[in-house]
Design a protein around this motif. Structure first.
Motif, PDB file in Angstrom:
ATOM      1  N   ILE A  51       0.299  -1.100  -0.159  1.00 59.53           N
ATOM      2  CA  ILE A  51       0.412  -0.115   0.106  1.00 59.53           C
ATOM      3  C   ILE A  51       0.819   1.022  -0.044  1.00 59.53           C
ATOM      4  N   MET A  52       1.901   1.048   1.253  1.00 55.95           N
ATOM      5  CA  MET A  52       2.836   1.940   1.161  1.00 55.95           C
ATOM      6  C   MET A  52       4.116   2.416   0.133  1.00 55.95           C
ATOM      7  N   GLY A  53       3.890   1.570  -1.355  1.00 53.10           N
ATOM      8  CA  GLY A  53       4.863   1.942  -2.233  1.00 53.10           C
ATOM      9  C   GLY A  53       6.367   1.177  -1.971  1.00 53.10           C
ATOM     10  N   HIS A  54       6.575   0.672  -1.067  1.00 52.85           N
ATOM     11  CA  HIS A  54       8.361   0.848  -0.770  1.00 52.85           C
ATOM     12  C   HIS A  54       8.889  -0.886  -1.832  1.00 52.85           C
ATOM     13  N   ARG A  55       9.360  -0.363  -2.299  1.00 52.97           N
ATOM     14  CA  ARG A  55      10.255  -1.375  -2.732  1.00 52.97           C
ATOM     15  C   ARG A  55      11.235  -1.909  -2.700  1.00 52.97           C
ATOM     16  N   GLN A  56      12.089  -2.963  -3.423  1.00 51.98           N
ATOM     17  CA  GLN A  56      13.250  -3.646  -3.287  1.00 51.98           C
ATOM     18  C   GLN A  56      13.619  -4.030  -4.376  1.00 51.98           C
ATOM     19  N   PRO A  57      15.003  -3.473  -4.467  1.00 47.85           N
ATOM     20  CA  PRO A  57      15.497  -4.565  -6.138  1.00 47.85           C
ATOM     21  C   PRO A  57      15.949  -6.028  -5.496  1.00 47.85           C
ATOM     22  N   VAL A  58      16.041  -6.815  -6.109  1.00 45.93           N
ATOM     23  CA  VAL A  58      16.114  -8.050  -5.566  1.00 45.93           C
ATOM     24  C   VAL A  58      17.023  -9.374  -6.546  1.00 45.93           C
ATOM     25  N   ASP A  59      17.769  -9.539  -6.274  1.00 47.29           N
ATOM     26  CA  ASP A  59      18.589 -10.619  -6.950  1.00 47.29           C
ATOM     27  C   ASP A  59      17.718 -11.635  -7.472  1.00 47.29           C
ATOM     28  N   ILE A  60      18.137 -12.353  -8.732  1.00 47.21           N
ATOM     29  CA  ILE A  60      17.261 -13.714  -8.834  1.00 47.21           C
ATOM     30  C   ILE A  60      18.107 -14.360 -10.364  1.00 47.21           C
ATOM     31  N   CYS A  61      18.262 -15.676 -10.412  1.00 45.35           N
ATOM     32  CA  CYS A  61      19.063 -16.234 -10.552  1.00 45.35           C
ATOM     33  C   CYS A  61      18.065 -17.490 -11.812  1.00 45.35           C
ATOM     34  N   THR A  62      18.360 -17.747 -13.197  1.00 44.36           N
ATOM     35  CA  THR A  62      18.021 -18.032 -14.173  1.00 44.36           C
ATOM     36  C   THR A  62      18.632 -19.533 -13.806  1.00 44.36           C
ATOM     37  N   TYR A  63      18.036 -20.828 -14.552  1.00 47.94           N
ATOM     38  CA  TYR A  63      18.374 -21.999 -14.292  1.00 47.94           C
ATOM     39  C   TYR A  63      17.663 -22.783 -15.744  1.00 47.94           C
ATOM     40  N   ARG A  64      19.429 -23.179 -15.910  1.00 46.54           N
ATOM     41  CA  ARG A  64      19.262 -23.582 -17.893  1.00 46.54           C
ATOM     42  C   ARG A  64      20.020 -25.497 -17.803  1.00 46.54           C
ATOM     43  N   SER A  65      19.410 -26.222 -18.765  1.00 43.69           N
ATOM     44  CA  SER A  65      20.353 -27.295 -18.683  1.00 43.69           C
ATOM     45  C   SER A  65      20.230 -27.585 -19.963  1.00 43.69           C
ATOM     46  N   ASP A  66      21.304 -28.089 -20.923  1.00 44.57           N
ATOM     47  CA  ASP A  66      21.398 -28.731 -21.954  1.00 44.57           C
ATOM     48  C   ASP A  66      20.986 -26.892 -22.601  1.00 44.57           C
ATOM     49  N   GLY A  67      21.024 -26.103 -22.527  1.00 40.83           N
ATOM     50  CA  GLY A  67      21.083 -24.790 -23.476  1.00 40.83           C
ATOM     51  C   GLY A  67      19.547 -24.458 -23.472  1.00 40.83           C
ATOM     52  N   GLU A  68      18.734 -24.798 -22.422  1.00 40.28           N
ATOM     53  CA  GLU A  68      17.281 -24.221 -22.570  1.00 40.28           C
ATOM     54  C   GLU A  68      17.039 -23.379 -21.700  1.00 40.28           C
ATOM     55  N   LEU A  69      15.836 -22.452 -21.023  1.00 35.38           N
ATOM     56  CA  LEU A  69      16.315 -21.616 -20.170  1.00 35.38           C
ATOM     57  C   LEU A  69      14.844 -22.891 -18.886  1.00 35.38           C
ATOM     58  N   LEU A  70      15.377 -23.035 -18.066  1.00 35.14           N
ATOM     59  CA  LEU A  70      13.952 -23.747 -16.590  1.00 35.14           C
ATOM     60  C   LEU A  70      13.533 -23.167 -16.697  1.00 35.14           C
TER      61      LEU A  70
ATOM     62  N   GLU B  78      23.944 -31.712 -16.923  1.00 32.88           N
ATOM     63  CA  GLU B  78      24.490 -30.299 -16.362  1.00 32.88           C
ATOM     64  C   GLU B  78      23.599 -29.600 -16.254  1.00 32.88           C
ATOM     65  N   ILE B  79      23.658 -28.797 -14.643  1.00 32.80           N
ATOM     66  CA  ILE B  79      22.609 -27.153 -14.953  1.00 32.80           C
ATOM     67  C   ILE B  79      23.412 -26.217 -14.526  1.00 32.80           C
ATOM     68  N   HIS B  80      23.101 -24.878 -14.837  1.00 34.01           N
ATOM     69  CA  HIS B  80      24.204 -24.288 -15.677  1.00 34.01           C
ATOM     70  C   HIS B  80      23.080 -23.023 -14.628  1.00 34.01           C
ATOM     71  N   ILE B  81      23.329 -22.289 -13.505  1.00 30.90           N
ATOM     72  CA  ILE B  81      22.544 -20.746 -12.662  1.00 30.90           C
ATOM     73  C   ILE B  81      23.491 -20.108 -12.924  1.00 30.90           C
ATOM     74  N   ARG B  82      23.083 -18.437 -13.043  1.00 32.87           N
ATOM     75  CA  ARG B  82      23.775 -17.660 -13.526  1.00 32.87           C
ATOM     76  C   ARG B  82      22.700 -16.628 -12.514  1.00 32.87           C
ATOM     77  N   LEU B  83      23.306 -15.781 -11.697  1.00 32.44           N
ATOM     78  CA  LEU B  83      22.688 -14.317 -11.020  1.00 32.44           C
ATOM     79  C   LEU B  83      22.882 -13.285 -12.105  1.00 32.44           C
ATOM     80  N   HIS B  84      21.858 -13.025 -11.739  1.00 29.30           N
ATOM     81  CA  HIS B  84      21.026 -11.770 -12.258  1.00 29.30           C
ATOM     82  C   HIS B  84      20.787 -10.172 -11.498  1.00 29.30           C
ATOM     83  N   PRO B  85      21.317  -9.562 -11.078  1.00 30.04           N
ATOM     84  CA  PRO B  85      21.416  -8.457 -10.098  1.00 30.04           C
ATOM     85  C   PRO B  85      20.701  -7.932 -10.214  1.00 30.04           C
ATOM     86  N   GLN B  86      19.138  -7.590  -9.635  1.00 29.40           N
ATOM     87  CA  GLN B  86      17.900  -7.016  -8.924  1.00 29.40           C
ATOM     88  C   GLN B  86      17.491  -6.393 -10.724  1.00 29.40           C
ATOM     89  N   LEU B  87      17.152  -7.909 -10.723  1.00 25.37           N
ATOM     90  CA  LEU B  87      16.295  -7.788 -11.930  1.00 25.37           C
ATOM     91  C   LEU B  87      14.914  -8.099 -11.852  1.00 25.37           C
TER      92      LEU B  87
END
Length: 583
Positions: free
Chosen positions: A336-355, A553-562
């Motif tokens: 309600i107050m409109g407080h906002r926080q950017p947060v990091d999140i990851c992508t998970y890939r396997s065999d070149g495909e985004l999971l 194999e799984i490839h995990i990559r961080l994306h800052p404040q996505l």
């Protein structure tokens, strides 16, 4: 329905047609009226009320006081305070006392018209009696009326009520400030001035898309929304388009097709798995709108709308990490107050495909425990988790895998660089490092993952938006040592102090399971994996509380404040919220 009734509902009953509202207000002292002597029976009371009437007449003159006259008056004040330019000034009854009330763009200030004793007329005592509230902490204003049973409109005007958001510890709470006056014109004028100020806070949402998961935890999400969240949204005049999800992935499918431009944000009520599903849907929709190919390596774009997470699950690590507490009303007030926080999140890939997109993942013990708990649908949630934990501990089985990771160096990483062994550097950039062997559990987390069972977090070496992930690798060890490590999460001792636990701060991680070489012909006791995914050989992963089975194999990559979430760090909220003098 829950026995706990929202405090907001009790405030709202002051200006709705509740019968209890009429009784409570009939028993109270009536507020100051421009014509208070008409109801007087006693001549003695009539004289006193006439004096109050003269002050009420003076109040109408104060409402029209020019700002220059007010500034000139304050320049001669013995207090010597700098007062912002007033918008309107008048008299209301607050807490059964007639008060001189002043509204500015930043504050609502009031003080009793007469001191309680003649000796209290000193500047120090006058300053002590003056109270205020910051307008940035006000999220709603309503005209308060007394209505008869069944009456939907109209009613006897009693004054106006301002609703304030304030902080108590790590929680946010709402508080009603009643300004009593029977003058219709007077209250209408004040109501519109306060509303005009509230409209200047552009970051506050006016329209939200709400998803409710009715099957989360104890199936209490809908009750949480109806009893604790929806009344606050209505109070703040927020329009809500609510969807009760019918199956897993329902919210994801809606987010891919709905008209998001009609909303100022998206809200989900459920557990970690549901929050991850909605966050994943928002980010996938952003990639679709940007024309990104999900099956190719790309730099993802940010989500178009902020996401609000109302905790209604078993652990609620995302909401707990964001607000510092598991409290639905706190989460709703942040929205309600409109407080906002950017947060990091990851992508998970396997065999070149985004999971998918996600906040945290566990492989090994964490994945096997979740896989066992998912099989016990006939058990209550808490019992199924306890059963799965005990069975996984009784049948420990390490995984042979190869870990490659890209370190994230900071100024305080000298000790970590020493522990990491040989690292090849290309100029000033860190190169990929590799470790391998038998591991009981591997955790990759972009957020601290706080919860009631781990108040310092499953990954206290990271934060919401520091641009790094925590990689925690627990090598093969005895059952007793693993239990000591797990107990450390719930206490004050360092859970990473053991020699079989390795921690790293990383940007990317690649995990490749390897076939067991030692005793390969001997079966693993017990066959937990085959029970999870019969015939596929998939290994269980716990990604944000969801069971995901993968064998490659799984490839995990961080994306800052996505992604942006409605909320704020606990320490930032404590600094940002004003200290109201009226509480």
């Amino acid at each position: 329905m829950s026995d706990a009734i929202s405090q907001t509902d009790s405030f709202m009953s002051a200006w709705t047609d509740s019968p209890t509202d009429r009784q409570s207000w009939d028993s109270e002292t009536q507020p100051v009226s421009p014509f208070p002597w008409k109801a007087m029976k006693s001549k003695k009371n009539k004289k006193k009320k006439k004096k109050r009437f003269l002050r009420s007449i003076f109040a109408s003159e104060l409402c029209d006081t020019d700002s220059t006259e007010w500034q000139a008056e304050q320049s001669q004040s013995p207090r010597g305070q700098v007062v912002p330019e007033p918008i309107i000034r008048g008299i209301f009854e607050i807490d059964k006392k007639s008060c001189d009330v002043l509204l500015t763009e930043s504050r609502l200030i009031w003080s009793p018209i007469q001191p309680e004793a003649p000796s209290d007329n000193s500047p120090a005592n006058s300053k002590h009696r003056e109270k205020f509230v910051e307008m940035k902490d006000i999220f709603a204003v309503k005209l308060k009326r007394r209505r008869s049973a069944g009456q939907q409109k109209g009613g006897t005007l009693l004054g106006i009520t301002l609703f304030q958001c304030y902080q108590k510890g790590k929680k946010l709470k709402d508080h009603a400030i009643h300004l009593a006056n029977l003058s219709e014109d007077h209250c209408e004028r004040w109501f519109h001035h306060v509303n005009d100020i509230l409209k200047t806070y552009s970051g506050r949402p006016k329209s939200l898309k709400v998803f409710v998961n009715p099957n989360s935890h104890k199936k209490e999400a809908n009750d949480v929304y109806q009893e604790q969240v929806a009344p606050l949204f209505r109070l703040a005049n927020i329009q809500s388009d609510v969807t009760i999800t019918q199956y897993k992935g329902h919210a994801l499918s809606i987010l891919k097709e709905c008209q998001l431009q009609e909303f100022d944000g998206v809200v989900c009520i459920g557990g970690d798995g549901f929050a991850s599903e909605v966050a994943n849907g928002l980010l996938l929709r952003a990639q679709m709108d940007a024309g990104r190919d999900a099956d190719s390596v790309f730099t993802p774009v940010r989500a178009a709308l902020p996401l609000g997470i109302i905790p209604a699950g078993s652990t609620d690590t995302v909401a707990y990490s964001l607000h510092g507490v598991r409290h639905p009303k706190t989460a709703a007030l942040h929205i309600i107050m409109g407080h906002r926080q950017p947060v990091d999140i990851c992508t998970y890939r396997s065999d070149g495909e985004l999971l998918r997109f996600g906040f945290s993942a566990m492989f090994g013990f964490g994945g096997r425990t979740l896989a066992l708990a998912e099989k016990q649908h006939w058990m209550p949630p808490i019992q199924s988790r306890e059963f799965a934990l005990m069975k996984s501990l009784a049948n420990l089985s390490p995984e042979d895998c190869e870990l490659s990771f890209l370190p994230q160096y900071t100024q305080d990483d000298s000790r970590q660089q020493k522990d990491m062994g040989d690292v090849l550097h290309c100029g000033s950039r860190p190169a990929w490092q590799q470790i391998q062997g038998l591991f009981l559990n591997i955790s990759i987390m972009a957020i601290p993952c706080l919860c009631s069972m781990a108040p310092r977090g499953l990954a206290p070496i990271t934060s919401l938006d520091n641009g790094s992930m925590a990689l925690i690798a627990v090598r093969d060890t005895s059952r007793a040592n693993l239990i000591k490590h797990l107990k450390g999460y719930g206490g004050f001792k360092n859970q990473f102090r053991f020699p079989f636990v390795e921690t790293f701060t990383v940007q990317e991680v690649k995990l490749r399971p390897r076939p067991r070489r030692d005793g390969a012909d001997e079966p693993k006791p017990p066959p937990l994996v085959s029970a999870v995914s019969p015939g596929t050989g998939g290994l269980p992963w716990n990604i944000d509380g969801d069971l995901v089975e993968m064998s490659s194999e799984i490839h995990i990559r961080l994306h800052p404040q996505l992604i942006t979430l409605f909320g704020a760090h606990a320490e930032e909220t404590e600094d940002g919220m004003s200290k109201c003098s009226c509480l």
